[in-house]
Design a protein around this motif. Structure first.
Motif, PDB file in Angstrom:
ATOM      1  N   ASP A 193      23.183  68.063  62.689  1.00 21.82           N
ATOM      2  CA  ASP A 193      24.325  67.883  61.790  1.00 21.82           C
ATOM      3  C   ASP A 193      23.890  67.786  60.321  1.00 21.82           C
ATOM      4  OD1 ASP A 193      27.036  67.758  61.382  1.00 21.82           O
ATOM      5  OD2 ASP A 193      27.163  65.584  61.591  1.00 21.82           O
ATOM      6  N   SER A 194      23.054  68.751  59.882  1.00 21.84           N
ATOM      7  CA  SER A 194      22.536  68.669  58.517  1.00 21.84           C
ATOM      8  C   SER A 194      21.938  70.000  58.080  1.00 21.84           C
ATOM      9  CB  SER A 194      21.455  67.584  58.414  1.00 21.84           C
ATOM     10  OG  SER A 194      20.349  67.901  59.249  1.00 21.84           O
ATOM     11  N   TRP A 195      21.778  70.140  56.746  1.00 24.90           N
ATOM     12  CA  TRP A 195      20.982  71.225  56.166  1.00 24.90           C
ATOM     13  C   TRP A 195      19.544  70.731  56.055  1.00 24.90           C
ATOM     14  CZ3 TRP A 195      22.422  76.132  55.131  1.00 24.90           C
ATOM     15  CH2 TRP A 195      23.790  76.423  54.983  1.00 24.90           C
ATOM     16  N   GLN A 196      18.583  71.625  56.318  1.00 13.57           N
ATOM     17  CA  GLN A 196      17.181  71.254  56.181  1.00 13.57           C
ATOM     18  C   GLN A 196      16.400  72.412  55.570  1.00 13.57           C
ATOM     19  OE1 GLN A 196      15.940  68.286  56.737  1.00 13.57           O
ATOM     20  NE2 GLN A 196      17.803  67.425  57.677  1.00 13.57           N
ATOM     21  N   LEU A 197      15.508  72.069  54.616  1.00 15.55           N
ATOM     22  CA  LEU A 197      14.617  73.046  53.993  1.00 15.55           C
ATOM     23  C   LEU A 197      13.290  73.017  54.738  1.00 15.55           C
ATOM     24  CD1 LEU A 197      14.237  75.066  51.642  1.00 15.55           C
ATOM     25  CD2 LEU A 197      13.313  73.154  50.297  1.00 15.55           C
ATOM     26  N   ILE A 198      12.967  74.098  55.448  1.00 18.55           N
ATOM     27  CA  ILE A 198      11.748  74.178  56.251  1.00 18.55           C
ATOM     28  C   ILE A 198      10.964  75.414  55.812  1.00 18.55           C
ATOM     29  CG2 ILE A 198      10.809  74.364  58.589  1.00 18.55           C
ATOM     30  CD1 ILE A 198      13.449  73.169  59.608  1.00 18.55           C
ATOM     31  N   ASP A 199       9.746  75.209  55.357  1.00 18.25           N
ATOM     32  CA  ASP A 199       8.904  76.311  54.884  1.00 18.25           C
ATOM     33  C   ASP A 199       9.639  77.169  53.848  1.00 18.25           C
ATOM     34  OD1 ASP A 199       6.846  75.489  56.546  1.00 18.25           O
ATOM     35  OD2 ASP A 199       7.542  76.734  58.217  1.00 18.25           O
ATOM     36  N   ASN A 200      10.334  76.474  52.928  1.00 20.20           N
ATOM     37  CA  ASN A 200      11.033  77.105  51.802  1.00 20.20           C
ATOM     38  C   ASN A 200      12.227  77.969  52.232  1.00 20.20           C
ATOM     39  OD1 ASN A 200      11.157  77.184  48.956  1.00 20.20           O
ATOM     40  ND2 ASN A 200      10.354  79.277  48.937  1.00 20.20           N
ATOM     41  N   GLU A 201      12.724  77.744  53.434  1.00 19.25           N
ATOM     42  CA  GLU A 201      13.932  78.415  53.890  1.00 19.25           C
ATOM     43  C   GLU A 201      14.932  77.362  54.357  1.00 19.25           C
ATOM     44  OE1 GLU A 201      14.659  81.516  53.645  1.00 19.25           O
ATOM     45  OE2 GLU A 201      12.722  82.458  53.257  1.00 19.25           O
ATOM     46  N   TRP A 202      16.233  77.636  54.082  1.00 15.35           N
ATOM     47  CA  TRP A 202      17.277  76.686  54.465  1.00 15.35           C
ATOM     48  C   TRP A 202      17.835  77.009  55.844  1.00 15.35           C
ATOM     49  CZ3 TRP A 202      18.325  72.159  52.351  1.00 15.35           C
ATOM     50  CH2 TRP A 202      17.936  71.927  51.021  1.00 15.35           C
ATOM     51  N   TYR A 203      18.057  75.945  56.626  1.00 18.50           N
ATOM     52  CA  TYR A 203      18.635  76.063  57.966  1.00 18.50           C
ATOM     53  C   TYR A 203      19.758  75.025  58.097  1.00 18.50           C
ATOM     54  CZ  TYR A 203      14.250  78.514  58.926  1.00 18.50           C
ATOM     55  OH  TYR A 203      13.188  79.382  58.883  1.00 18.50           O
ATOM     56  N   SER A 204      20.745  75.353  58.917  1.00 26.29           N
ATOM     57  CA  SER A 204      21.840  74.422  59.181  1.00 26.29           C
ATOM     58  C   SER A 204      21.855  74.089  60.669  1.00 26.29           C
ATOM     59  CB  SER A 204      23.184  75.036  58.769  1.00 26.29           C
ATOM     60  OG  SER A 204      24.252  74.183  59.139  1.00 26.29           O
ATOM     61  N   PHE A 205      21.818  72.784  60.991  1.00 30.77           N
ATOM     62  CA  PHE A 205      21.799  72.337  62.376  1.00 30.77           C
ATOM     63  C   PHE A 205      23.142  71.715  62.745  1.00 30.77           C
ATOM     64  CE2 PHE A 205      17.461  72.502  60.946  1.00 30.77           C
ATOM     65  CZ  PHE A 205      16.754  72.967  62.048  1.00 30.77           C
ATOM     66  N   ASN A 206      23.656  72.046  63.939  1.00 28.46           N
ATOM     67  CA  ASN A 206      24.946  71.493  64.356  1.00 28.46           C
ATOM     68  C   ASN A 206      24.759  70.102  64.959  1.00 28.46           C
ATOM     69  OD1 ASN A 206      24.088  71.794  67.038  1.00 28.46           O
ATOM     70  ND2 ASN A 206      25.170  73.732  67.304  1.00 28.46           N
ATOM     71  N   ALA A 207      25.864  69.505  65.408  1.00 32.13           N
ATOM     72  CA  ALA A 207      25.819  68.130  65.899  1.00 32.13           C
ATOM     73  C   ALA A 207      24.957  67.975  67.143  1.00 32.13           C
ATOM     74  CB  ALA A 207      27.235  67.637  66.176  1.00 32.13           C
ATOM     75  N   ALA A 208      24.813  69.050  67.913  1.00 31.42           N
ATOM     76  CA  ALA A 208      23.989  68.988  69.123  1.00 31.42           C
ATOM     77  C   ALA A 208      22.507  69.223  68.830  1.00 31.42           C
ATOM     78  CB  ALA A 208      24.479  70.005  70.144  1.00 31.42           C
ATOM     79  N   GLY A 209      22.177  69.561  67.577  1.00 30.31           N
ATOM     80  CA  GLY A 209      20.782  69.740  67.197  1.00 30.31           C
ATOM     81  C   GLY A 209      20.301  71.173  67.148  1.00 30.31           C
ATOM     82  N   TYR A 210      21.193  72.126  67.410  1.00 30.50           N
ATOM     83  CA  TYR A 210      20.786  73.529  67.404  1.00 30.50           C
ATOM     84  C   TYR A 210      21.002  74.162  66.027  1.00 30.50           C
ATOM     85  CZ  TYR A 210      20.273  73.369  72.437  1.00 30.50           C
ATOM     86  OH  TYR A 210      19.855  73.056  73.702  1.00 30.50           O
ATOM     87  N   ALA A 211      20.046  75.010  65.614  1.00 32.52           N
ATOM     88  CA  ALA A 211      20.173  75.722  64.341  1.00 32.52           C
ATOM     89  C   ALA A 211      21.264  76.781  64.482  1.00 32.52           C
ATOM     90  CB  ALA A 211      18.846  76.383  63.969  1.00 32.52           C
ATOM     91  N   ARG A 212      22.163  76.815  63.499  1.00 31.62           N
ATOM     92  CA  ARG A 212      23.217  77.834  63.530  1.00 31.62           C
ATOM     93  C   ARG A 212      22.586  79.208  63.363  1.00 31.62           C
ATOM     94  NH1 ARG A 212      25.842  73.340  61.101  1.00 31.62           N
ATOM     95  NH2 ARG A 212      27.804  72.840  62.169  1.00 31.62           N
ATOM     96  N   GLN A 213      23.113  80.171  64.108  1.00 36.47           N
ATOM     97  CA  GLN A 213      22.487  81.488  64.179  1.00 36.47           C
ATOM     98  C   GLN A 213      23.569  82.559  64.236  1.00 36.47           C
ATOM     99  OE1 GLN A 213      20.125  81.952  67.719  1.00 36.47           O
ATOM    100  NE2 GLN A 213      18.875  83.573  66.842  1.00 36.47           N
ATOM    101  N   SER A 214      23.410  83.591  63.386  1.00 35.58           N
ATOM    102  CA  SER A 214      24.367  84.708  63.346  1.00 35.58           C
ATOM    103  C   SER A 214      25.793  84.186  63.194  1.00 35.58           C
ATOM    104  CB  SER A 214      24.258  85.562  64.616  1.00 35.58           C
ATOM    105  OG  SER A 214      22.950  86.026  64.792  1.00 35.58           O
ATOM    106  N   SER A 215      25.977  83.260  62.274  1.00 36.16           N
ATOM    107  CA  SER A 215      27.293  82.640  62.138  1.00 36.16           C
ATOM    108  C   SER A 215      27.582  82.246  60.697  1.00 36.16           C
ATOM    109  CB  SER A 215      27.389  81.402  63.037  1.00 36.16           C
ATOM    110  OG  SER A 215      26.434  80.425  62.655  1.00 36.16           O
ATOM    111  N   TRP A 216      28.882  82.140  60.408  1.00 35.12           N
ATOM    112  CA  TRP A 216      29.358  81.700  59.099  1.00 35.12           C
ATOM    113  C   TRP A 216      29.516  80.188  59.098  1.00 35.12           C
ATOM    114  CZ3 TRP A 216      30.303  85.037  54.993  1.00 35.12           C
ATOM    115  CH2 TRP A 216      30.296  86.411  55.293  1.00 35.12           C
ATOM    116  N   LEU A 217      29.373  79.609  57.897  1.00 34.73           N
ATOM    117  CA  LEU A 217      29.561  78.170  57.746  1.00 34.73           C
ATOM    118  C   LEU A 217      30.209  77.898  56.395  1.00 34.73           C
ATOM    119  CD1 LEU A 217      29.083  75.218  58.658  1.00 34.73           C
ATOM    120  CD2 LEU A 217      26.866  75.338  57.514  1.00 34.73           C
ATOM    121  N   GLN A 218      31.320  77.177  56.409  1.00 34.35           N
ATOM    122  CA  GLN A 218      31.969  76.776  55.162  1.00 34.35           C
ATOM    123  C   GLN A 218      31.554  75.344  54.847  1.00 34.35           C
ATOM    124  OE1 GLN A 218      36.289  76.573  55.114  1.00 34.35           O
ATOM    125  NE2 GLN A 218      36.338  77.306  53.003  1.00 34.35           N
ATOM    126  N   ASP A 219      31.076  75.130  53.644  1.00 36.06           N
ATOM    127  CA  ASP A 219      30.580  73.807  53.249  1.00 36.06           C
ATOM    128  C   ASP A 219      30.828  73.618  51.763  1.00 36.06           C
ATOM    129  OD1 ASP A 219      29.348  71.358  53.142  1.00 36.06           O
ATOM    130  OD2 ASP A 219      27.313  72.100  53.396  1.00 36.06           O
TER     131      ASP A 219
END
Length: 255
Positions: A171-197
């Motif tokens: 449930d957060s944005w994380q900067l890993i190796d200079n790339e941004w990733y978004s993780f959902n509430a279950a802990g999985y990185a969002r993939q091939s998907s849109w996110l409004q924030d």
């Protein structure tokens, strides 16, 4: 609509399901401490404080036979999928994992044994049920499992262990190796998907990285994402010395 979510998975996290319908009130979980009062023959009474007990909780609600029929469904998961997951756990004598998150954080995020589960089909084909759970601890585990820090993958997707104890981003944005990733509430990185924030749209690519400084083609339309990852929309912008116009939906308007 209640402003919280319930996720359930099997013990090995091979399948994670979000409840499409949830109780109007947040399920209550509590643990009792079995404190003991005692006294000696020659002295006053004392209160011996025991350790905190296991979390326990239960709730009753309903599940749709076909979640797509209801506009307010939080997911497209049907009743049969959740019932099968719980019944399989009972058959295999395994615990389940439960996550309940609210706008203020995690209400529950732990492993539970199934103490009670009573699904019943209603006249309209949907199901009503009662689910009772108790926090589970493996008595036979003498050596704590050591997790490898970094990316891991299962049949559901990618997740990231942050330490050797098994904690992971969620449930957060994380900067890993200079790339941004978004993780959902279950802990999985969002993939091939849109996110409004925060009023802006972002796109998480096939490799889970946030698109930035690049064009993305989606449904035969082109979109551009700036250095902060936000999609351009409603106006013109100069990209690589060329001026482009974008519609309110963010799609490039070809001249």
């Amino acid at each position: 609509m209640s402003n919280y979510n319930i996720y359930i998975s099997d013990y090995n996290r091979t399948k994670v399901l979000q409840f499409p319908t949830i109780p109007s009130k947040l399920p209550a979980f509590s643990s009792e401490s079995k404190n003991e009062e005692f006294e000696t023959y020659w002295d006053i009474p004392y209160n011996f404080i025991e350790k905190k007990g296991l979390l326990q909780g239960s709730w009753s609600d309903w599940l749709p036979r076909d979640a797509s029929k209801y506009y307010f469904s939080k997911s497209k998961v049907n009743a049969k999928e959740i019932i099968d997951l719980i019944e399989n756990a009972k058959t295999n004598t395994e615990p389940i994992r439960l996550v309940i998150n609210t706008p203020d954080g995690y209400h529950v995020n732990d492993t539970f044994s199934i103490e009670k589960f009573e699904p019943q089909i209603m006249k309209n084909g949907d199901y009503e049920y009662t689910l009772g759970l108790k926090q589970w601890r493996d008595y036979n585990t003498t050596i704590a499992k050591v997790y490898e820090v970094g990316w891991q993958q299962d049949s559901t997707g990618w997740y990231y262990y942050t330490d050797t104890s098994g904690n992971y981003y969620k449930d957060s944005w994380q900067l890993i190796d200079n790339e941004w990733y978004s993780f959902n509430a279950a802990g999985y990185a969002r993939q091939s998907s849109w996110l409004q924030d925060g009023g802006y749209w972002y796109y998480l690519k096939d490799n889970c990285m946030m698109a930035r400084n690049e064009w993305i083609k989606y449904n035969d339309k082109w979109y551009y994402f700036g250095s902060d990852g936000a999609m351009y929309f409603s106006g013109t912008a100069t990209i690589d010395d060329v001026q482009y116009t974008f519609g309110d939906d963010g799609a490039w308007i070809e001249s």
